[in-house]
Design an enzyme around this catalytic site. Structure first.
Site, PDB file in Angstrom:
ATOM      1  N   LYS A 197       0.837  -1.204   0.000  1.00 60.41           N
ATOM      2  CA  LYS A 197       0.000   0.000   0.000  1.00 60.41           C
ATOM      3  C   LYS A 197       0.866   1.246   0.000  1.00 60.41           C
ATOM      4  O   LYS A 197       2.043   1.211   0.367  1.00 60.41           O
ATOM      5  CB  LYS A 197      -0.925   0.023   1.222  1.00 60.41           C
ATOM      6  CG  LYS A 197      -0.209   0.221   2.528  1.00 60.41           C
ATOM      7  CD  LYS A 197      -1.185   0.353   3.664  1.00 60.41           C
ATOM      8  CE  LYS A 197      -0.481   0.431   5.001  1.00 60.41           C
ATOM      9  NZ  LYS A 197       0.474   1.504   5.167  1.00 60.41           N
ATOM     10  N   ASP A 227      -4.048   2.037  15.535  1.00 60.34           N
ATOM     11  CA  ASP A 227      -4.385   3.368  16.041  1.00 60.34           C
ATOM     12  C   ASP A 227      -5.784   3.763  15.561  1.00 60.34           C
ATOM     13  O   ASP A 227      -6.775   3.489  16.227  1.00 60.34           O
ATOM     14  CB  ASP A 227      -3.312   4.369  15.614  1.00 60.34           C
ATOM     15  CG  ASP A 227      -3.510   5.750  16.232  1.00 60.34           C
ATOM     16  OD1 ASP A 227      -4.510   5.940  16.958  1.00 60.34           O
ATOM     17  OD2 ASP A 227      -2.683   6.639  15.988  1.00 60.34           O
TER      18      ASP A 227
END
Length: 316
Positions: A197, A227
């Site tokens: 990615k 997160d």
């Protein structure tokens, strides 16, 4: 298991992860040291140690989880208090070491905050750090004192092994996580895949393509921390589109800030397995989340450090 603690052993806990500290004290068969954390009316932290620590070997437990800056200041002030109270050794147990994502200068004029935190801990008076899954292993080199980094992979792997899934593939959500995925794959004797990615800016992930065969398999995505859950949920959805039978995710540190919980709820993730290095508030404990305890591992490490035995068997 019964642990042998010498008379000079003391364990203190601050506010970031009381449940974990209490569980650790119970496993060790000791009481938590008496101390209090209060605030001046302007918010400044005041700490008082309410028993003698002169000549003691102290283990101080504190994660630097949200609110991170508060918890770091608590930790630094407590270390200073212990040093000034003549504690002989101050071992700092930091299940989750915050500010670890800033471990190098990726762009010009950036700070290296994980080095700054290392400097602050040493200057305050820490003599050793015990932590889990640093975001970047080289952070150990930022310290001039011993640092023991325990790994969450064996705990997470054991859970999935006991689940008895067939046709497993371990997935790294990005190129940087391939080493961690390989470790888990060797525990579970499974192949690996990874997601290539590109990240346009921090906390914004863009899935590119999946390298490896995931069709008809139980995919397990592993990361060190989650997160905002952008990366992990996009990865899970991409795996489901590519024909994965079911998608599981796991991490050591459940930071889970901002939109993380709603993203996980609405994603293709069947189950998210986390550890308790960070204490999650009740409202974040959704049905999809399973929590495993790191207390037995930390306690084993504390026993080995205290009784001057090798810690290396715990890294296997």
């Amino acid at each position: 298991m019964t642990y042998q603690l010498k008379s000079n052993f003391k364990m203190f806990a601050l506010n970031s992860n009381r449940k974990l500290s209490i569980e650790m004290a119970r496993l060790l068969g000791c009481e938590l040291g008496k101390s209090s954390v209060s605030r001046f009316s302007d918010g400044e932290i005041q700490i008082n140690i309410e028993e003698s620590v002169r000549g003691s070997e102290v283990f101080l437990v504190q994660s630097t989880s949200q609110p991170g800056n508060e918890h770091i200041m608590e930790l630094l002030i407590m270390i200073d208090a212990l040093k000034r109270a003549s504690a002989r050794i101050i071992n700092v147990v930091i299940p989750y070491y915050g500010y670890a994502r800033q471990d190098r200068k990726a762009r010009s004029r950036e700070p290296i905050t994980s080095k700054l935190i290392a400097n602050l801990l040493e200057t305050a008076g820490a003599t050793r750090v015990l932590t889990m899954d640093l975001h970047a292993p080289q952070i150990q080199g930022f310290f001039d004192i011993p640092v023991d980094q325990l790994l969450g992979v064996p705990i997470l792997s054991k859970y999935f092994e006991n689940k008895g899934l067939d046709d497993i593939v371990i997935v790294a959500p990005d190129n940087g996580g391939v080493v961690r995925a390989r470790k888990m794959a060797s525990h579970l004797h499974a192949p690996i895949a990874f997601i290539d990615k590109r990240r346009p800016k921090p906390n914004v992930a863009e899935i590119m393509n999946i390298v490896g065969n995931v069709e008809g398999k139980n995919a397990i995505i592993i990361d060190d921390l989650i997160d905002t859950a952008g990366t992990i949920t996009l990865a899970a959805n991409a795996l489901a589109e590519k024909g994965a039978k079911a998608v599981f995710a796991c991490c050591t540190h459940p930071v889970l800030s901002g939109p993380a919980i709603s993203r996980i709820e609405s994603s293709a993730i069947t189950e998210l397995v986390i550890t308790n290095t960070i204490e999650l508030p009740e409202e974040k404990m959704i049905n999809k989340i399973t929590t495993l305890s790191v207390a037995p591992l930390l306690v084993e490490a504390i026993d080995r450090i205290h009784n001057e035995k090798a810690v290396s068997p715990l890294f296997e």
